[in-house]
Motif scaffolding. Structure first.
Motif, PDB file in Angstrom:
ATOM      1  N   PRO A 169       0.828  -1.210   0.000  1.00  0.00           N
ATOM      2  CA  PRO A 169       0.000   0.000   0.000  1.00  0.00           C
ATOM      3  C   PRO A 169       0.859   1.256   0.000  1.00  0.00           C
ATOM      4  N   GLN A 170       0.392   2.262  -0.727  1.00  0.00           N
ATOM      5  CA  GLN A 170       1.117   3.525  -0.823  1.00  0.00           C
ATOM      6  C   GLN A 170       0.484   4.556   0.112  1.00  0.00           C
ATOM      7  N   PRO A 171       1.254   5.483   0.609  1.00  0.00           N
ATOM      8  CA  PRO A 171       0.694   6.512   1.481  1.00  0.00           C
ATOM      9  C   PRO A 171      -0.230   7.428   0.695  1.00  0.00           C
ATOM     10  N   PRO A 172      -1.210   8.060   1.379  1.00  0.00           N
ATOM     11  CA  PRO A 172      -2.131   8.978   0.693  1.00  0.00           C
ATOM     12  C   PRO A 172      -1.389  10.143   0.054  1.00  0.00           C
ATOM     13  N   MET A 173      -1.913  10.608  -1.069  1.00  0.00           N
ATOM     14  CA  MET A 173      -1.322  11.761  -1.731  1.00  0.00           C
ATOM     15  C   MET A 173      -1.740  13.033  -1.010  1.00  0.00           C
ATOM     16  N   HIS A 174      -1.003  14.080  -1.255  1.00  0.00           N
ATOM     17  CA  HIS A 174      -1.316  15.389  -0.650  1.00  0.00           C
ATOM     18  C   HIS A 174      -2.623  15.931  -1.220  1.00  0.00           C
ATOM     19  N   GLU A 175      -3.512  16.405  -0.347  1.00  0.00           N
ATOM     20  CA  GLU A 175      -4.746  16.987  -0.819  1.00  0.00           C
ATOM     21  C   GLU A 175      -4.711  18.501  -0.583  1.00  0.00           C
ATOM     22  N   ASP A 176      -5.282  19.220  -1.534  1.00  0.00           N
ATOM     23  CA  ASP A 176      -5.269  20.680  -1.445  1.00  0.00           C
ATOM     24  C   ASP A 176      -6.453  21.220  -0.664  1.00  0.00           C
ATOM     25  N   SER A 177      -7.545  20.456  -0.609  1.00  0.00           N
ATOM     26  CA  SER A 177      -8.717  20.963   0.079  1.00  0.00           C
ATOM     27  C   SER A 177      -9.417  19.793   0.736  1.00  0.00           C
ATOM     28  N   VAL A 178      -9.486  19.778   2.068  1.00  0.00           N
ATOM     29  CA  VAL A 178     -10.080  18.653   2.772  1.00  0.00           C
ATOM     30  C   VAL A 178     -11.063  19.175   3.809  1.00  0.00           C
ATOM     31  N   ASP A 179     -12.243  18.601   3.837  1.00  0.00           N
ATOM     32  CA  ASP A 179     -13.224  18.954   4.859  1.00  0.00           C
ATOM     33  C   ASP A 179     -13.958  17.665   5.213  1.00  0.00           C
ATOM     34  N   THR A 180     -13.416  16.884   6.153  1.00  0.00           N
ATOM     35  CA  THR A 180     -13.994  15.579   6.465  1.00  0.00           C
ATOM     36  C   THR A 180     -14.762  15.638   7.768  1.00  0.00           C
ATOM     37  N   ILE A 181     -15.574  14.662   7.985  1.00  0.00           N
ATOM     38  CA  ILE A 181     -16.389  14.556   9.187  1.00  0.00           C
ATOM     39  C   ILE A 181     -15.892  13.372   9.980  1.00  0.00           C
ATOM     40  N   GLU A 182     -15.709  13.543  11.274  1.00  0.00           N
ATOM     41  CA  GLU A 182     -15.227  12.443  12.104  1.00  0.00           C
ATOM     42  C   GLU A 182     -16.287  11.345  12.141  1.00  0.00           C
ATOM     43  N   GLY A 183     -15.842  10.096  12.183  1.00  0.00           N
ATOM     44  CA  GLY A 183     -16.790   8.987  12.246  1.00  0.00           C
ATOM     45  C   GLY A 183     -16.075   7.684  12.037  1.00  0.00           C
ATOM     46  N   ALA A 184     -16.861   6.645  11.884  1.00  0.00           N
ATOM     47  CA  ALA A 184     -16.306   5.310  11.671  1.00  0.00           C
ATOM     48  C   ALA A 184     -15.497   5.289  10.378  1.00  0.00           C
ATOM     49  N   SER A 185     -14.432   4.489  10.378  1.00  0.00           N
ATOM     50  CA  SER A 185     -13.544   4.445   9.222  1.00  0.00           C
ATOM     51  C   SER A 185     -13.547   3.074   8.583  1.00  0.00           C
ATOM     52  N   MET A 186     -13.213   3.064   7.320  1.00  0.00           N
ATOM     53  CA  MET A 186     -12.962   1.816   6.624  1.00  0.00           C
ATOM     54  C   MET A 186     -11.564   1.339   6.974  1.00  0.00           C
ATOM     55  N   ASP A 187     -11.272   0.070   6.665  1.00  0.00           N
ATOM     56  CA  ASP A 187      -9.927  -0.453   6.818  1.00  0.00           C
ATOM     57  C   ASP A 187      -9.143  -0.019   5.581  1.00  0.00           C
ATOM     58  N   LEU A 188      -8.432   1.092   5.680  1.00  0.00           N
ATOM     59  CA  LEU A 188      -7.772   1.664   4.514  1.00  0.00           C
ATOM     60  C   LEU A 188      -6.656   0.771   3.989  1.00  0.00           C
ATOM     61  N   GLY A 189      -6.048  -0.014   4.872  1.00  0.00           N
ATOM     62  CA  GLY A 189      -5.025  -0.947   4.412  1.00  0.00           C
ATOM     63  C   GLY A 189      -5.607  -1.987   3.461  1.00  0.00           C
ATOM     64  N   VAL A 190      -6.775  -2.518   3.808  1.00  0.00           N
ATOM     65  CA  VAL A 190      -7.451  -3.492   2.940  1.00  0.00           C
ATOM     66  C   VAL A 190      -7.873  -2.827   1.642  1.00  0.00           C
ATOM     67  N   ILE A 191      -8.499  -1.651   1.757  1.00  0.00           N
ATOM     68  CA  ILE A 191      -8.959  -0.951   0.558  1.00  0.00           C
ATOM     69  C   ILE A 191      -7.792  -0.697  -0.393  1.00  0.00           C
ATOM     70  N   SER A 192      -6.697  -0.169   0.133  1.00  0.00           N
ATOM     71  CA  SER A 192      -5.540   0.154  -0.703  1.00  0.00           C
ATOM     72  C   SER A 192      -4.968  -1.087  -1.377  1.00  0.00           C
TER      73      SER A 192
END
Length: 568
Positions: free
Chosen positions: A66-89
């Motif tokens: 898995p590769q690290p996330p790329m830099h984002e220029d504009s982010v507005d996220t809401i806190e909450g339950a997360s997916m397993d990003l390792g599996v997704i990637s």
């Protein structure tokens, strides 16, 4: 294009001679445990090179890091339950790596990524993805919540990281996505991606993939018994000839009294059936009762592919019904063909492929080898070198040239069409029925890090004479879908040495890829696809009983090397 030959060494198996109301069963010995007094048929498959002889059995891609996330220029996220990003990637990167070299037509990684990301809108219409000014922009309710630089067209790690980040941010901005769940998000991504490819490429989620693998290979260990209920007692209704129970004294009709010491009385059929299953190689003790006497059989559980071949005699003919092509189909056929050749006075074989939706390509090729002395069984063409080769057979016709009829209908597809086309083009059998489905695309299977599977179409199938099965299907030499009176007329013409089907057979064999759809539809109208009837068997018996009819139908196939009249 490399040629793959399948030498077939024929050693006559010993006949069991066990029959019940015309139906045959047989013992299948494993190569590791062959009794001295038992000789089995060996199918020796030689791969010239790994690239030349790949089949459509599961292929497991290397799991990328898995590769690290790329830099984002504009982010507005809401806190909450997360997916397993390792599996997704890992799933996204493995799938993109698997797809790129294998799809029939060449596509950039960028295409796959954007197609899949457009599936977000299907999960939540308030989400949208746009590519503007070198950035991927994710919007939720028309508000940009993420902007990422667009990776280069074939940057697998870059696109994998971008997709993972976009799915993560979309998840936090969409209650609909969170309610769908992680598996649902992946399903939506791949459903939209594969909507842009062919009808047979697909994503199979982990649970369904396990079930599919079990169907192909036999799954977990089992005793190979089918149970039922009779007067509130659990009884054996069938013994799978591919399973460990077949060589034992267990038989249909016996009452099952206990499994591993646990009484079956007052237990449900589902519960008792589950007791028969367990790890491969583990022991299971089965107590049965027959005619008032009880006995216990102990056996080792084993993976047991479903039976796919069933046989019975009909006069001087033997009918072999193949319901699918799974891991043991060719071996089952070899056993039945050996017994068929021991039937006194046999004058012909009828191979019934009606309703057969296909299965494993290699099993269809190997089955054809049992009835061909030599020659090409099929040709597959794709971009991946492992998909692009000729399947050739040599070594032995178990039937010694016995006349063969192949029954097909509108449901006959895929591997079943490959077998029918191989026997027809090699003038080894006559096809009776209607136009078949026309599924001439082969899928390779990639197992994903989460246990899911990708079925990816990677090659087209050509019959031995070079015509494509996809869309066209196999056109029969005797058509039964035009009505009884038309069938009678065809049989009468065959008896006089002529064949009404010669025109449509010649037209079908002249088709070349890329195909002209209008021309294919015109050819198929000559014998439209239909569900098989008793008329198919009647016609089969007529041809086998009348050599003039049989050879007139056989002669409709053009000689190998005949020049097609015009392009596809």
């Amino acid at each position: 294009m490399k040629r793959c030959r399948f030498p077939v060494i024929i050693l006559r198996p010993q006949s069991r001679g066990r029959e019940n109301m015309g139906m045959w069963r047989r013992r299948i010995s494993t190569l590791g445990h062959i009794p001295r007094d038992t000789i089995v048929l060996l199918l020796v498959i030689v791969r010239l090179t790994t690239a030349a002889c790949a089949d459509d059995m599961p292929t497991t891609p290397r799991t990328p890091t898995p590769q690290p996330p790329m830099h984002e220029d504009s982010v507005d996220t809401i806190e909450g339950a997360s997916m397993d990003l390792g599996v997704i990637s890992s799933v996204i990167q493995a799938s993109l790596s698997f797809l790129q070299p294998r799809t029939l037509d060449s596509h950039e990684i960028r295409d796959f990524a954007l197609w899949g990301l457009n599936g977000l809108s299907a999960l939540d219409p308030s989400l949208s993805i746009e590519e503007q000014h070198g950035f991927l922009q994710l919007a939720a309710t028309q508000k940009t919540v993420l902007a990422l630089p667009v990776p280069t067209a074939d940057d697998v790690p870059g696109w994998s990281a971008a997709i993972t980040r976009i799915l993560d941010v979309a998840w936090h901005n969409s209650p609909a996505m969170r309610s769908t769940g992680q598996d649902g998000v992946l399903q939506g991504f791949f459903d939209e991606l594969f909507n842009h490819l062919d009808p047979y490429s697909r994503y199979v989620p982990p649970g369904a993939a396990v079930s599919d693998r079990s169907t192909r290979t036999g799954g977990e260990g089992t005793a190979g018994l089918t149970l039922g209920v009779d007067h509130h007692a659990i009884i054996i209704t069938a013994v799978n000839a591919n399973g460990p129970a077949w060589p034992t004294t267990l038989a249909a009709g016996q009452i099952v009294r206990a499994i591993n010491g646990r009484p079956t009385e007052s237990r449900s059929l589902e519960t008792v059936t589950s007791w028969l299953n367990g790890p491969n190689g583990s022991l299971v003790r089965i107590m049965v009762e027959s005619k008032g006497r009880r006995s216990t059989v102990t056996l080792h559980r084993a993976s047991t592919p479903p039976e796919t071949v069933f046989a019975y005699t009909s006069g001087k003919h033997v009918v072999l019904h193949i319901t699918a092509f799974s891991a043991n189909t060719a071996e089952e056929m070899s056993q039945y063909l050996d017994e068929a050749m021991n039937v006194p006075g046999i004058s012909g074989l009828i191979i019934d492929l009606r309703g057969n939706r296909g299965g494993v390509l290699q099993q269809a090729v190997t089955t054809s080898a049992l009835m061909l002395d030599h020659g090409v069984a099929a040709i597959t063409q794709g971009r991946d070198p492992q998909a692009n080769h000729v399947w050739a057979v040599q070594g032995g016709d178990m039937t010694n040239g016995l006349p063969i009829i192949i029954l097909v209908d509108g449901r006959t597809a895929s591997a079943a069409e490959i077998l029918a086309a191989a026997l027809a083009d090699q003038k080894r059998g006559v096809v009776i029925g209607s136009a078949t489905l026309g599924k001439g695309l082969v899928q390779t299977i990639g197992q994903m890090p989460n246990g899911a599977e990708l079925f990816v179409t990677w090659s087209r199938v050509l019959a031995p004479l070079g015509w494509p099965l996809q869309g066209l299907g196999v056109m029969p030499q005797v058509c039964t879908s035009l009505g009884e009176s038309e069938l009678e007329r065809q049989l009468q013409d065959l008896a006089e040495g002529s064949a009404d089907s010669r025109e449509w057979i010649a037209a079908a064999r002249q088709i070349r890829y890329p195909v002209d759809l209008a021309r294919i539809l015109t050819i198929r109208k000559a014998c439209p696809a239909a569900i098989g009837t008793d008329g198919d068997l009647d016609a089969a018996h007529s041809l086998l009983d009348n050599p003039v009819e049989y050879h007139a139908a056989l002669a409709t196939i053009p000689e190998e090397g005949a020049t097609p009249a015009g392009g596809g």
